[in-house]
Design a protein around this motif. Structure first.
Motif, PDB file in Angstrom:
ATOM      1  N   ALA A 252       0.852  -1.181   0.000  1.00 54.13           N
ATOM      2  CA  ALA A 252       0.000   0.000   0.000  1.00 54.13           C
ATOM      3  C   ALA A 252       0.892   1.237   0.000  1.00 54.13           C
ATOM      4  O   ALA A 252       2.087   1.155   0.310  1.00 54.13           O
ATOM      5  N   PHE A 253       0.310   2.366  -0.351  1.00 54.14           N
ATOM      6  CA  PHE A 253       1.068   3.612  -0.239  1.00 54.14           C
ATOM      7  C   PHE A 253       0.112   4.778   0.005  1.00 54.14           C
ATOM      8  O   PHE A 253      -1.050   4.754  -0.397  1.00 54.14           O
ATOM      9  N   ILE A 254       0.618   5.762   0.725  1.00 55.73           N
ATOM     10  CA  ILE A 254      -0.114   7.006   0.950  1.00 55.73           C
ATOM     11  C   ILE A 254       0.440   8.045   0.003  1.00 55.73           C
ATOM     12  O   ILE A 254       1.654   8.225  -0.097  1.00 55.73           O
ATOM     13  N   TRP A 255      -0.450   8.704  -0.703  1.00 56.07           N
ATOM     14  CA  TRP A 255      -0.062   9.788  -1.590  1.00 56.07           C
ATOM     15  C   TRP A 255      -0.563  11.108  -1.019  1.00 56.07           C
ATOM     16  O   TRP A 255      -1.613  11.186  -0.393  1.00 56.07           O
ATOM     17  N   GLY A 256       0.225  12.134  -1.217  1.00 54.62           N
ATOM     18  CA  GLY A 256      -0.168  13.454  -0.752  1.00 54.62           C
ATOM     19  C   GLY A 256       0.400  14.507  -1.672  1.00 54.62           C
ATOM     20  O   GLY A 256       1.523  14.366  -2.178  1.00 54.62           O
ATOM     21  N   MET A 257      -0.371  15.546  -1.922  1.00 55.01           N
ATOM     22  CA  MET A 257       0.031  16.590  -2.863  1.00 55.01           C
ATOM     23  C   MET A 257      -0.196  17.965  -2.268  1.00 55.01           C
ATOM     24  O   MET A 257      -1.074  18.160  -1.433  1.00 55.01           O
ATOM     25  N   ALA A 258       0.592  18.923  -2.736  1.00 55.65           N
ATOM     26  CA  ALA A 258       0.389  20.331  -2.411  1.00 55.65           C
ATOM     27  C   ALA A 258       0.836  21.142  -3.614  1.00 55.65           C
ATOM     28  O   ALA A 258       1.774  20.766  -4.313  1.00 55.65           O
ATOM     29  N   GLY A 259       0.172  22.240  -3.848  1.00 54.37           N
ATOM     30  CA  GLY A 259       0.533  23.057  -4.993  1.00 54.37           C
ATOM     31  C   GLY A 259      -0.567  24.011  -5.372  1.00 54.37           C
ATOM     32  O   GLY A 259      -1.185  24.651  -4.523  1.00 54.37           O
ATOM     33  N   GLU A 260      -0.868  24.052  -6.667  1.00 50.82           N
ATOM     34  CA  GLU A 260      -1.719  25.108  -7.192  1.00 50.82           C
ATOM     35  C   GLU A 260      -3.211  24.822  -7.095  1.00 50.82           C
ATOM     36  O   GLU A 260      -4.018  25.750  -7.134  1.00 50.82           O
ATOM     37  N   ASN A 261      -3.618  23.551  -7.018  1.00 44.84           N
ATOM     38  CA  ASN A 261      -5.055  23.280  -6.970  1.00 44.84           C
ATOM     39  C   ASN A 261      -5.341  21.989  -6.214  1.00 44.84           C
ATOM     40  O   ASN A 261      -4.435  21.248  -5.859  1.00 44.84           O
ATOM     41  N   LEU A 262      -6.637  21.735  -5.991  1.00 47.40           N
ATOM     42  CA  LEU A 262      -7.076  20.584  -5.206  1.00 47.40           C
ATOM     43  C   LEU A 262      -7.737  19.501  -6.037  1.00 47.40           C
ATOM     44  O   LEU A 262      -8.264  18.541  -5.476  1.00 47.40           O
ATOM     45  N   GLU A 263      -7.740  19.636  -7.344  1.00 44.45           N
ATOM     46  CA  GLU A 263      -8.428  18.660  -8.192  1.00 44.45           C
ATOM     47  C   GLU A 263      -7.646  17.350  -8.242  1.00 44.45           C
ATOM     48  O   GLU A 263      -6.538  17.291  -8.760  1.00 44.45           O
ATOM     49  N   TYR A 264      -8.258  16.283  -7.715  1.00 39.50           N
ATOM     50  CA  TYR A 264      -7.591  14.989  -7.708  1.00 39.50           C
ATOM     51  C   TYR A 264      -7.230  14.545  -9.124  1.00 39.50           C
ATOM     52  O   TYR A 264      -6.190  13.940  -9.355  1.00 39.50           O
ATOM     53  N   THR A 265      -8.087  14.845 -10.091  1.00 37.78           N
ATOM     54  CA  THR A 265      -7.892  14.369 -11.468  1.00 37.78           C
ATOM     55  C   THR A 265      -6.966  15.259 -12.283  1.00 37.78           C
ATOM     56  O   THR A 265      -6.772  15.001 -13.479  1.00 37.78           O
ATOM     57  N   ASP A 266      -6.387  16.294 -11.690  1.00 32.23           N
ATOM     58  CA  ASP A 266      -5.496  17.184 -12.435  1.00 32.23           C
ATOM     59  C   ASP A 266      -4.148  16.502 -12.633  1.00 32.23           C
ATOM     60  O   ASP A 266      -3.270  16.539 -11.780  1.00 32.23           O
ATOM     61  N   MET A 267      -4.010  15.829 -13.761  1.00 32.12           N
ATOM     62  CA  MET A 267      -2.771  15.125 -14.077  1.00 32.12           C
ATOM     63  C   MET A 267      -2.621  15.022 -15.589  1.00 32.12           C
ATOM     64  O   MET A 267      -3.606  15.054 -16.327  1.00 32.12           O
ATOM     65  N   ASP A 268      -1.388  14.932 -16.033  1.00 31.02           N
ATOM     66  CA  ASP A 268      -1.082  14.821 -17.457  1.00 31.02           C
ATOM     67  C   ASP A 268      -0.549  13.417 -17.720  1.00 31.02           C
ATOM     68  O   ASP A 268       0.564  13.072 -17.293  1.00 31.02           O
ATOM     69  N   ALA A 269      -1.361  12.618 -18.396  1.00 27.18           N
ATOM     70  CA  ALA A 269      -1.012  11.212 -18.620  1.00 27.18           C
ATOM     71  C   ALA A 269       0.209  11.077 -19.518  1.00 27.18           C
ATOM     72  O   ALA A 269       0.444  11.887 -20.414  1.00 27.18           O
ATOM     73  N   VAL A 270       0.977  10.042 -19.263  1.00 27.32           N
ATOM     74  CA  VAL A 270       2.144   9.707 -20.075  1.00 27.32           C
ATOM     75  C   VAL A 270       1.921   8.319 -20.673  1.00 27.32           C
ATOM     76  O   VAL A 270       1.708   7.356 -19.927  1.00 27.32           O
ATOM     77  N   ALA A 271       1.961   8.222 -21.984  1.00 31.37           N
ATOM     78  CA  ALA A 271       1.773   6.934 -22.644  1.00 31.37           C
ATOM     79  C   ALA A 271       2.953   6.017 -22.368  1.00 31.37           C
ATOM     80  O   ALA A 271       4.106   6.463 -22.284  1.00 31.37           O
ATOM     81  N   LEU A 272       2.670   4.732 -22.191  1.00 29.94           N
ATOM     82  CA  LEU A 272       3.749   3.770 -21.956  1.00 29.94           C
ATOM     83  C   LEU A 272       4.808   3.825 -23.042  1.00 29.94           C
ATOM     84  O   LEU A 272       6.009   3.691 -22.773  1.00 29.94           O
ATOM     85  N   ALA A 273       4.388   4.049 -24.283  1.00 38.44           N
ATOM     86  CA  ALA A 273       5.330   4.072 -25.399  1.00 38.44           C
ATOM     87  C   ALA A 273       6.284   5.243 -25.330  1.00 38.44           C
ATOM     88  O   ALA A 273       7.346   5.241 -25.975  1.00 38.44           O
ATOM     89  N   ASP A 274       5.943   6.267 -24.518  1.00 37.06           N
ATOM     90  CA  ASP A 274       6.789   7.465 -24.413  1.00 37.06           C
ATOM     91  C   ASP A 274       7.782   7.400 -23.270  1.00 37.06           C
ATOM     92  O   ASP A 274       8.611   8.298 -23.115  1.00 37.06           O
ATOM     93  N   LEU A 275       7.694   6.367 -22.427  1.00 34.76           N
ATOM     94  CA  LEU A 275       8.632   6.234 -21.308  1.00 34.76           C
ATOM     95  C   LEU A 275       9.983   5.738 -21.798  1.00 34.76           C
ATOM     96  O   LEU A 275      10.073   4.865 -22.652  1.00 34.76           O
ATOM     97  N   ARG A 276      11.031   6.305 -21.244  1.00 31.55           N
ATOM     98  CA  ARG A 276      12.392   5.910 -21.624  1.00 31.55           C
ATOM     99  C   ARG A 276      13.228   5.671 -20.348  1.00 31.55           C
ATOM    100  O   ARG A 276      12.990   6.280 -19.335  1.00 31.55           O
TER     101      ARG A 276
END
Length: 276
Positions: A252-276
């Motif tokens: 298990a893991f606990i995640w925590g964020m702080a910054g500019e907004n509180l939107e849980y879904t505010d994220m920019d997805a990275v395609a598996l094919a783009d990982l290096r």
């Protein structure tokens, strides 16, 4: 209170393993009868742990905060990953069982951590962010948290996400906090991966069986770096970095964020094919 300074992707790309661990891994979160704190310059988050045994532990106010008390200009999230315990905030006692969470608002002056049984102590994982507005101190049990099922067994990332401090849950100024439990046989977390340039993130890995490890991946999507993480160790994830991991067993893991907004879904997805 230890201090970690922020560095960018260019500096990170040139670090060896020791350098990566020194900047991004917090090895000691819980110490019996003590409070451990690390101040990071990523969004001024403080990451730490309180593990009271026979005697209660009072939340200190380190000199580096230049404050009269810890929460003079801050808010706090505390999530218990140990035995039953309680947090006393300005004289009011809040009981916390395993995987229950307490939000403590700005302006709270006295915070004390207690264990119900010193032989089975509470372990309060702490995240604190700067705050400019007061929100009420409030508890949320795991039964009251908002569960979201994600992933699948076929991709080895079936997991349940419990959200505690977020827009539709416990309100805060800028802190977001929750817990993810992988299902038996699942090993990947936060996969597919993402970044969120508008806020940093911190991970605490726990419930990892004896002798097992998590291979945590960080860095830019096209320049990733690995770190081996043990049970009850934490990772600091810069806003520009991916944060994903694969365990040698479920955890298990606990995640925590702080910054500019509180939107849980505010994220920019990275395609598996783009990982290096």
């Amino acid at each position: 209170m230890n201090t970690r300074f922020a560095i960018g992707p260019r500096e990170t790309a040139g670090l060896n393993t020791d350098g990566l661990r020194a900047h991004f891994l917090i090895e000691n979160i819980f110490a019996p009868g003590a409070i451990e704190l690390t101040y990071t310059h990523y969004d001024r988050m403080i990451v730490g742990g309180a593990m009271p045994t026979e005697a209660p532990l009072a939340l200190p106010c380190p000199d580096g905060l230049k404050a009269q008390y810890f929460l003079e200009r801050r808010e706090l999230g505390a999530l218990n990953v140990g035995g039953p315990g309680a947090i006393v905030v300005d004289g009011t006692t809040h009981e916390l069982g395993t995987q229950d969470c307490l939000y403590v608002g700005k302006g709270s002056q006295q915070v004390e951590f207690r264990s119900a049984d010193a032989a089975n102590p509470a372990k309060f994982y702490l995240l604190s962010a700067p705050a400019h507005k007061e929100y009420p101190t409030a508890r949320r049990t795991q039964a009251e948290a908002t569960p979201v099922e994600m992933g699948s067994q076929e991709t080895a990332n079936a997991r349940t996400i419990y959200k505690y401090i977020f827009n539709e849950g416990l309100p805060s100024c800028q802190l977001v906090m929750g817990l993810t439990q992988l299902k038996p046989g699942a090993v990947w977390n936060t996969m597919p991966s993402h970044v969120h340039d508008r806020r940093m993130e911190a991970y605490l890995y726990f419930n990892l069986p004896q002798g097992q490890r998590v291979l945590h991946m960080l860095g830019e999507p096209n320049e990733t770096r690995p770190l081996w993480v043990s049970n009850e160790q934490a990772i600091l994830s810069p806003p520009w970095s991916i944060h994903t991991g694969c365990g040698s067993a479920a955890y298990a893991f606990i995640w925590g964020m702080a910054g500019e907004n509180l939107e849980y879904t505010d994220m920019d997805a990275v395609a598996l094919a783009d990982l290096r």
